[in-house]
Scaffold this motif. Structure first.
Motif, PDB file in Angstrom:
ATOM      1  N   LEU A  58       0.834  -1.196   0.000  1.00 49.54           N
ATOM      2  CA  LEU A  58       0.000   0.000   0.000  1.00 49.54           C
ATOM      3  C   LEU A  58       0.868   1.244   0.000  1.00 49.54           C
ATOM      4  CD1 LEU A  58      -2.737  -1.010   2.612  1.00 49.54           C
ATOM      5  CD2 LEU A  58      -2.774  -1.284   0.119  1.00 49.54           C
ATOM      6  N   GLY A  59       0.476   2.221  -0.800  1.00 54.79           N
ATOM      7  CA  GLY A  59       1.242   3.459  -0.936  1.00 54.79           C
ATOM      8  C   GLY A  59       2.233   3.417  -2.076  1.00 54.79           C
ATOM      9  N   SER A  60       2.448   2.228  -2.660  1.00 56.78           N
ATOM     10  CA  SER A  60       3.338   2.122  -3.819  1.00 56.78           C
ATOM     11  C   SER A  60       2.557   2.523  -5.073  1.00 56.78           C
ATOM     12  CB  SER A  60       3.860   0.691  -3.965  1.00 56.78           C
ATOM     13  OG  SER A  60       2.800  -0.196  -4.257  1.00 56.78           O
ATOM     14  N   PRO A  61       3.254   2.991  -6.100  1.00 57.78           N
ATOM     15  CA  PRO A  61       2.554   3.381  -7.328  1.00 57.78           C
ATOM     16  C   PRO A  61       1.768   2.195  -7.898  1.00 57.78           C
ATOM     17  CG  PRO A  61       4.827   4.136  -7.385  1.00 57.78           C
ATOM     18  CD  PRO A  61       4.696   3.230  -6.184  1.00 57.78           C
ATOM     19  N   ARG A  62       0.577   2.488  -8.359  1.00 59.09           N
ATOM     20  CA  ARG A  62      -0.249   1.441  -8.955  1.00 59.09           C
ATOM     21  C   ARG A  62       0.329   1.014 -10.289  1.00 59.09           C
ATOM     22  NH1 ARG A  62      -6.025   1.557  -6.944  1.00 59.09           N
ATOM     23  NH2 ARG A  62      -5.976   3.112  -5.290  1.00 59.09           N
ATOM     24  N   LYS A  63       0.158  -0.266 -10.571  1.00 61.08           N
ATOM     25  CA  LYS A  63       0.612  -0.813 -11.843  1.00 61.08           C
ATOM     26  C   LYS A  63      -0.600  -1.050 -12.737  1.00 61.08           C
ATOM     27  CE  LYS A  63       4.715  -2.790  -9.925  1.00 61.08           C
ATOM     28  NZ  LYS A  63       5.236  -3.878  -9.169  1.00 61.08           N
ATOM     29  N   LYS A  64      -0.361  -1.070 -14.027  1.00 57.38           N
ATOM     30  CA  LYS A  64      -1.430  -1.315 -14.982  1.00 57.38           C
ATOM     31  C   LYS A  64      -2.081  -2.670 -14.685  1.00 57.38           C
ATOM     32  CE  LYS A  64      -2.504  -1.511 -19.827  1.00 57.38           C
ATOM     33  NZ  LYS A  64      -2.070  -1.404 -21.191  1.00 57.38           N
ATOM     34  N   GLY A  65      -3.399  -2.698 -14.711  1.00 60.88           N
ATOM     35  CA  GLY A  65      -4.120  -3.935 -14.496  1.00 60.88           C
ATOM     36  C   GLY A  65      -4.297  -4.328 -13.048  1.00 60.88           C
ATOM     37  N   GLU A  66      -3.956  -3.430 -12.144  1.00 56.97           N
ATOM     38  CA  GLU A  66      -4.061  -3.759 -10.719  1.00 56.97           C
ATOM     39  C   GLU A  66      -5.512  -3.807 -10.242  1.00 56.97           C
ATOM     40  OE1 GLU A  66      -2.563  -1.478  -6.912  1.00 56.97           O
ATOM     41  OE2 GLU A  66      -0.882  -2.029  -8.205  1.00 56.97           O
ATOM     42  N   GLY A  67      -6.367  -3.043 -10.847  1.00 58.74           N
ATOM     43  CA  GLY A  67      -7.773  -3.056 -10.479  1.00 58.74           C
ATOM     44  C   GLY A  67      -8.043  -2.414  -9.135  1.00 58.74           C
ATOM     45  N   LEU A  68      -9.146  -2.820  -8.542  1.00 61.39           N
ATOM     46  CA  LEU A  68      -9.547  -2.311  -7.234  1.00 61.39           C
ATOM     47  C   LEU A  68      -8.489  -2.681  -6.201  1.00 61.39           C
ATOM     48  CD1 LEU A  68     -12.039  -1.091  -5.605  1.00 61.39           C
ATOM     49  CD2 LEU A  68     -12.515  -3.478  -5.042  1.00 61.39           C
ATOM     50  N   ARG A  69      -8.024  -1.707  -5.435  1.00 58.08           N
ATOM     51  CA  ARG A  69      -7.001  -1.963  -4.415  1.00 58.08           C
ATOM     52  C   ARG A  69      -7.667  -2.032  -3.049  1.00 58.08           C
ATOM     53  NH1 ARG A  69      -1.108   0.990  -3.711  1.00 58.08           N
ATOM     54  NH2 ARG A  69      -0.625  -0.131  -5.627  1.00 58.08           N
ATOM     55  N   ILE A  70      -7.469  -3.172  -2.381  1.00 57.57           N
ATOM     56  CA  ILE A  70      -8.049  -3.411  -1.064  1.00 57.57           C
ATOM     57  C   ILE A  70      -6.960  -3.288   0.000  1.00 57.57           C
ATOM     58  CG2 ILE A  70      -9.207  -5.104   0.414  1.00 57.57           C
ATOM     59  CD1 ILE A  70     -10.341  -6.336  -2.186  1.00 57.57           C
ATOM     60  N   GLY A  71      -7.202  -2.459   0.978  1.00 54.72           N
ATOM     61  CA  GLY A  71      -6.270  -2.316   2.091  1.00 54.72           C
ATOM     62  C   GLY A  71      -6.541  -3.363   3.150  1.00 54.72           C
ATOM     63  N   ALA A  72      -5.553  -4.213   3.388  1.00 54.36           N
ATOM     64  CA  ALA A  72      -5.681  -5.288   4.374  1.00 54.36           C
ATOM     65  C   ALA A  72      -4.803  -4.982   5.580  1.00 54.36           C
ATOM     66  CB  ALA A  72      -5.291  -6.622   3.748  1.00 54.36           C
ATOM     67  N   ALA A  73      -4.805  -3.713   5.978  1.00 52.37           N
ATOM     68  CA  ALA A  73      -4.003  -3.267   7.118  1.00 52.37           C
ATOM     69  C   ALA A  73      -4.918  -3.008   8.306  1.00 52.37           C
ATOM     70  CB  ALA A  73      -3.257  -1.993   6.747  1.00 52.37           C
ATOM     71  N   ARG A  74      -4.375  -3.141   9.487  1.00 49.19           N
ATOM     72  CA  ARG A  74      -5.156  -2.941  10.711  1.00 49.19           C
ATOM     73  C   ARG A  74      -5.598  -1.491  10.849  1.00 49.19           C
ATOM     74  NH1 ARG A  74      -8.724  -4.934  13.202  1.00 49.19           N
ATOM     75  NH2 ARG A  74      -7.895  -6.751  12.220  1.00 49.19           N
ATOM     76  N   ARG A  75      -4.759  -0.548  10.429  1.00 51.76           N
ATOM     77  CA  ARG A  75      -5.060   0.879  10.585  1.00 51.76           C
ATOM     78  C   ARG A  75      -4.926   1.605   9.244  1.00 51.76           C
ATOM     79  NH1 ARG A  75      -6.545   1.170  15.627  1.00 51.76           N
ATOM     80  NH2 ARG A  75      -5.190   0.363  17.228  1.00 51.76           N
ATOM     81  N   PRO A  76      -5.689   2.702   9.080  1.00 48.47           N
ATOM     82  CA  PRO A  76      -5.512   3.505   7.865  1.00 48.47           C
ATOM     83  C   PRO A  76      -4.169   4.234   7.928  1.00 48.47           C
ATOM     84  CG  PRO A  76      -7.120   4.527   9.331  1.00 48.47           C
ATOM     85  CD  PRO A  76      -6.736   3.213   9.951  1.00 48.47           C
ATOM     86  N   PRO A  77      -3.697   4.748   6.803  1.00 48.13           N
ATOM     87  CA  PRO A  77      -2.395   5.435   6.819  1.00 48.13           C
ATOM     88  C   PRO A  77      -2.436   6.688   7.691  1.00 48.13           C
ATOM     89  CG  PRO A  77      -3.496   5.737   4.717  1.00 48.13           C
ATOM     90  CD  PRO A  77      -4.316   4.767   5.502  1.00 48.13           C
ATOM     91  N   ARG A  78      -1.392   6.892   8.455  1.00 50.54           N
ATOM     92  CA  ARG A  78      -1.323   8.044   9.361  1.00 50.54           C
ATOM     93  C   ARG A  78      -1.120   9.328   8.567  1.00 50.54           C
ATOM     94  NH1 ARG A  78       2.687   5.516  13.886  1.00 50.54           N
ATOM     95  NH2 ARG A  78       1.173   4.055  14.719  1.00 50.54           N
ATOM     96  N   GLY A  79      -1.823  10.351   8.988  1.00 49.49           N
ATOM     97  CA  GLY A  79      -1.639  11.672   8.405  1.00 49.49           C
ATOM     98  C   GLY A  79      -2.204  11.835   7.003  1.00 49.49           C
ATOM     99  N   VAL A  80      -2.995  10.880   6.543  1.00 49.48           N
ATOM    100  CA  VAL A  80      -3.577  10.955   5.201  1.00 49.48           C
ATOM    101  C   VAL A  80      -5.091  11.057   5.348  1.00 49.48           C
ATOM    102  CG1 VAL A  80      -3.821   9.792   2.971  1.00 49.48           C
ATOM    103  CG2 VAL A  80      -1.691   9.553   4.266  1.00 49.48           C
ATOM    104  N   ARG A  81      -5.660  12.084   4.737  1.00 46.88           N
ATOM    105  CA  ARG A  81      -7.112  12.229   4.791  1.00 46.88           C
ATOM    106  C   ARG A  81      -7.782  11.079   4.061  1.00 46.88           C
ATOM    107  NH1 ARG A  81      -7.468  18.294   2.774  1.00 46.88           N
ATOM    108  NH2 ARG A  81      -7.083  17.062   0.928  1.00 46.88           N
TER     109      ARG A  81
END
Length: 129
Positions: A8-31
């Protein structure tokens, strides 16, 4: 159509589709409104992450092979809960119909639950990229 495991947070690659965050917490300091724009995730599913107990345990000391085995065992046990099994089945089925990616923030995938998640999804027939 396939499933990719990403950082998560890395540049998306072509064909990646919907990105699901499987982290316990949302990213800090990001709206919340910037999560997708900044390549974190489109949808957050903390239910795919280890519980806070095991996240805290994992971050408490450096990894050893023994600690990793214990962590992997406990994460896999947590993922046996019926509601988590249904999420795994859903994502595996989704991967056969569209591009989708699942990720976490950890730099080293080999010591991150996303490597374990990859195998759990593969066992459920997910189509991996």
């Amino acid at each position: 159509m396939a499933l990719r495991i990403v950082r998560l947070g890395s540049p998306r690659k072509k064909g990646e589709g919907l990105r699901i965050g499987a982290a316990r917490r949302p990213p800090r300091g990001v709206r919340k409104s910037d999560h997708a724009r900044l390549d974190y995730y489109d949808v957050w599913l903390p239910e795919l992450a280890p519980t806070q107990k095991w996240v805290s345990w994992a971050l408490s000391r450096p990894w050893t092979d023994e600690r990793w085995r214990k962590y992997a065992h406990n994460y896999q046990r947590e993922m046996n809960a019926p509601e988590r099994q249904r999420l795994l089945d859903f994502i595996a089925a989704l991967s056969k119909r569209t591009d989708v990616s699942v990720g976490c923030y950890c730099e080293d995938e080999s010591r991150c639950h996303r490597s374990l998640l990859r195998e759990l999804l593969r066992e459920r027939g997910a189509k991996l990229a």
